[in-house]
Design a protein around this motif. Structure first.
Motif, PDB file in Angstrom:
ATOM      1  N   GLY A  12      10.601  -7.451  -7.210  1.00  0.00           N
ATOM      2  CA  GLY A  12       9.890  -6.592  -6.266  1.00  0.00           C
ATOM      3  C   GLY A  12       9.235  -5.461  -7.039  1.00  0.00           C
ATOM      4  N   LEU A  13       7.985  -5.189  -6.766  1.00  0.00           N
ATOM      5  CA  LEU A  13       7.271  -4.145  -7.492  1.00  0.00           C
ATOM      6  C   LEU A  13       6.742  -3.097  -6.531  1.00  0.00           C
ATOM      7  N   ALA A  14       6.916  -1.843  -6.888  1.00  0.00           N
ATOM      8  CA  ALA A  14       6.270  -0.778  -6.124  1.00  0.00           C
ATOM      9  C   ALA A  14       5.305  -0.084  -7.065  1.00  0.00           C
ATOM     10  N   VAL A  15       4.033  -0.040  -6.714  1.00  0.00           N
ATOM     11  CA  VAL A  15       3.047   0.590  -7.575  1.00  0.00           C
ATOM     12  C   VAL A  15       2.269   1.633  -6.790  1.00  0.00           C
ATOM     13  N   MET A  16       1.844   2.673  -7.474  1.00  0.00           N
ATOM     14  CA  MET A  16       1.107   3.734  -6.803  1.00  0.00           C
ATOM     15  C   MET A  16      -0.066   4.171  -7.661  1.00  0.00           C
ATOM     16  N   VAL A  17      -1.168   4.533  -7.034  1.00  0.00           N
ATOM     17  CA  VAL A  17      -2.351   4.962  -7.761  1.00  0.00           C
ATOM     18  C   VAL A  17      -2.055   6.178  -8.620  1.00  0.00           C
ATOM     19  N   ALA A  18      -1.303   7.132  -8.120  1.00  0.00           N
ATOM     20  CA  ALA A  18      -0.966   8.319  -8.904  1.00  0.00           C
ATOM     21  C   ALA A  18       0.362   8.872  -8.450  1.00  0.00           C
ATOM     22  N   LEU A  19       1.094   9.457  -9.389  1.00  0.00           N
ATOM     23  CA  LEU A  19       2.346  10.116  -9.038  1.00  0.00           C
ATOM     24  C   LEU A  19       1.980  11.481  -8.461  1.00  0.00           C
ATOM     25  N   LEU A  90      -5.837  -1.597  -3.433  1.00  0.00           N
ATOM     26  CA  LEU A  90      -5.166  -0.465  -4.079  1.00  0.00           C
ATOM     27  C   LEU A  90      -6.079   0.127  -5.149  1.00  0.00           C
ATOM     28  N   LYS A  91      -6.685  -0.742  -5.928  1.00  0.00           N
ATOM     29  CA  LYS A  91      -7.586  -0.302  -6.992  1.00  0.00           C
ATOM     30  C   LYS A  91      -8.777   0.470  -6.428  1.00  0.00           C
ATOM     31  N   LEU A  92      -9.251   0.052  -5.261  1.00  0.00           N
ATOM     32  CA  LEU A  92     -10.402   0.700  -4.634  1.00  0.00           C
ATOM     33  C   LEU A  92     -10.030   1.999  -3.929  1.00  0.00           C
ATOM     34  N   GLY A  93      -8.720   2.280  -3.844  1.00  0.00           N
ATOM     35  CA  GLY A  93      -8.287   3.514  -3.206  1.00  0.00           C
ATOM     36  C   GLY A  93      -8.054   3.403  -1.714  1.00  0.00           C
ATOM     37  N   VAL A  94      -8.112   2.183  -1.178  1.00  0.00           N
ATOM     38  CA  VAL A  94      -7.860   1.985   0.251  1.00  0.00           C
ATOM     39  C   VAL A  94      -6.400   2.293   0.574  1.00  0.00           C
ATOM     40  N   PHE A  95      -5.496   1.943  -0.365  1.00  0.00           N
ATOM     41  CA  PHE A  95      -4.076   2.239  -0.214  1.00  0.00           C
ATOM     42  C   PHE A  95      -3.625   3.161  -1.341  1.00  0.00           C
ATOM     43  N   ASP A  96      -2.596   3.967  -1.047  1.00  0.00           N
ATOM     44  CA  ASP A  96      -2.021   4.858  -2.056  1.00  0.00           C
ATOM     45  C   ASP A  96      -0.824   4.228  -2.753  1.00  0.00           C
ATOM     46  N   ALA A  97      -0.074   3.425  -2.030  1.00  0.00           N
ATOM     47  CA  ALA A  97       1.127   2.809  -2.600  1.00  0.00           C
ATOM     48  C   ALA A  97       1.342   1.448  -1.970  1.00  0.00           C
ATOM     49  N   VAL A  98       1.804   0.500  -2.769  1.00  0.00           N
ATOM     50  CA  VAL A  98       2.079  -0.837  -2.246  1.00  0.00           C
ATOM     51  C   VAL A  98       3.365  -1.380  -2.860  1.00  0.00           C
ATOM     52  N   HIS A  99       4.032  -2.228  -2.108  1.00  0.00           N
ATOM     53  CA  HIS A  99       5.178  -2.986  -2.603  1.00  0.00           C
ATOM     54  C   HIS A  99       4.736  -4.447  -2.655  1.00  0.00           C
ATOM     55  N   GLY A 100       5.155  -5.173  -3.662  1.00  0.00           N
ATOM     56  CA  GLY A 100       4.747  -6.569  -3.738  1.00  0.00           C
ATOM     57  C   GLY A 100       5.651  -7.378  -4.638  1.00  0.00           C
ATOM     58  N   VAL A 101       5.410  -8.670  -4.702  1.00  0.00           N
ATOM     59  CA  VAL A 101       6.171  -9.592  -5.540  1.00  0.00           C
ATOM     60  C   VAL A 101       5.255 -10.078  -6.658  1.00  0.00           C
ATOM     61  N   THR A 102       5.772 -10.113  -7.870  1.00  0.00           N
ATOM     62  CA  THR A 102       4.939 -10.443  -9.035  1.00  0.00           C
ATOM     63  C   THR A 102       4.104 -11.694  -8.832  1.00  0.00           C
ATOM     64  N   THR A 103       4.723 -12.750  -8.333  1.00  0.00           N
ATOM     65  CA  THR A 103       4.018 -14.018  -8.210  1.00  0.00           C
ATOM     66  C   THR A 103       2.917 -13.976  -7.157  1.00  0.00           C
ATOM     67  N   GLU A 141      -0.235  -3.593 -17.544  1.00  0.00           N
ATOM     68  CA  GLU A 141      -1.094  -4.456 -16.734  1.00  0.00           C
ATOM     69  C   GLU A 141      -1.536  -3.759 -15.453  1.00  0.00           C
ATOM     70  N   PHE A 142      -0.613  -3.073 -14.788  1.00  0.00           N
ATOM     71  CA  PHE A 142      -0.972  -2.380 -13.555  1.00  0.00           C
ATOM     72  C   PHE A 142      -1.930  -1.222 -13.829  1.00  0.00           C
ATOM     73  N   GLU A 143      -1.729  -0.566 -14.954  1.00  0.00           N
ATOM     74  CA  GLU A 143      -2.603   0.552 -15.322  1.00  0.00           C
ATOM     75  C   GLU A 143      -4.014   0.058 -15.631  1.00  0.00           C
ATOM     76  N   GLU A 144      -4.100  -0.997 -16.449  1.00  0.00           N
ATOM     77  CA  GLU A 144      -5.405  -1.484 -16.886  1.00  0.00           C
ATOM     78  C   GLU A 144      -6.153  -2.249 -15.798  1.00  0.00           C
ATOM     79  N   LYS A 145      -5.437  -3.050 -15.019  1.00  0.00           N
ATOM     80  CA  LYS A 145      -6.105  -3.890 -14.022  1.00  0.00           C
ATOM     81  C   LYS A 145      -6.369  -3.166 -12.707  1.00  0.00           C
ATOM     82  N   TYR A 146      -5.471  -2.249 -12.349  1.00  0.00           N
ATOM     83  CA  TYR A 146      -5.585  -1.639 -11.023  1.00  0.00           C
ATOM     84  C   TYR A 146      -5.595  -0.109 -11.030  1.00  0.00           C
ATOM     85  N   GLY A 147      -5.469   0.510 -12.193  1.00  0.00           N
ATOM     86  CA  GLY A 147      -5.402   1.959 -12.253  1.00  0.00           C
ATOM     87  C   GLY A 147      -4.174   2.491 -11.544  1.00  0.00           C
TER      88      GLY A 147
END
Length: 229
Positions: A12-19, A90-103, A141-147
């Motif tokens: 399970g991954l939680a990623v956010m555009v900025a802390l 997420l990359k476009l800024g529509v969402f601030d934070a998302v949870h997801g599964v790697t696959t 990968e999350f930083e480079e692909k999605y900021g």
């Protein structure tokens, strides 16, 4: 019927555009600005959303921030979006934070699936070691692909193989008998695993798995314990 487990722990991954904020249990800072975060959780029928993700964003965060930090949090089920669509938004800024599964989010970055190679991780101890070793790669990968910033990694239920064999008296079914079987998978690494044991990997949407098994479109399906339940 007892089916042979394929203990492939999903990550399970939680990623956010900025802390953008820090929450403490102490008094709320008078300088803290009000903000409503746009959040996507996982599937609404799973405990991850009902007991952890949803309550954190909807209840705990507002309480700890004195109501200054809130969230418009919706599950992936409610939005009807695929994992890679959510990550692109997420990359476009529509969402601030998302949870997801790697696959489910690895379409634009195959390296993300390296954290969850089918058949490799057999228990939680090894799972923790593998993800500690791979975390920097995921973060890159999350930083480079999605900021985006990787905030946390947590375990998902083990994956199991469910088959319609036409004989309910069968109590065990070795992997060697999967040769030639049409098996629903949902990731490249699972597809490679199934092809490796002689099966034929087919892609079927989660909601269509049971009808596919009933109609013979697929002989077996791979999914987690909780989603299957």
């Amino acid at each position: 019927m007892n089916f042979e487990k394929i203990r492939n722990m999903a990550v399970g991954l939680a990623v956010m555009v900025a802390l953008a904020f820090t929450v403490s249990t102490g008094p709320v800072s008078a300088e803290m600005k009000k903000k409503e975060f746009k959040v996507v959780g996982t599937w609404s029928f799973l405990d991850h959303w009902k007991e952890r993700e949803g309550p954190f964003w909807k209840e705990r965060l507002p309480k700890l921030s004195g109501g200054k930090l809130t969230a418009n949090a919706k599950s992936q089920t409610e939005l009807g979006l695929s994992g890679f669509e959510i990550m692109r938004l997420l990359k476009l800024g529509v969402f601030d934070a998302v949870h997801g599964v790697t696959t489910y989010v690895a379409q634009d970055s195959p390296a993300i699936e390296g954290a969850d190679l089918a058949g490799v991780i057999q228990d939680l101890g090894l799972y923790r070691k593998a993800n500690e070793a791979y975390r920097d790669i995921l973060a890159r990968e999350f930083e480079e692909k999605y900021g985006a910033k990787l905030l946390m990694i947590y375990a998902w239920p083990s994956q199991q193989l469910f088959c319609n064999l036409g004989d309910k008296s069968i109590k065990s079914y070795p992997l060697s008998k999967l040769k030639g079987k049409k098996i629903r998978t949902y990731s490249t690494t699972l597809g490679d695993f199934i092809e490796g044991v002689g099966g034929s990997a087919v892609t079927i949407a989660f909601a269509e798995v049971v009808p596919a098994l009933q109609k013979g479109v697929a002989d077996c399906g791979l999914t987690g314990i909780l989603p299957a339940y």
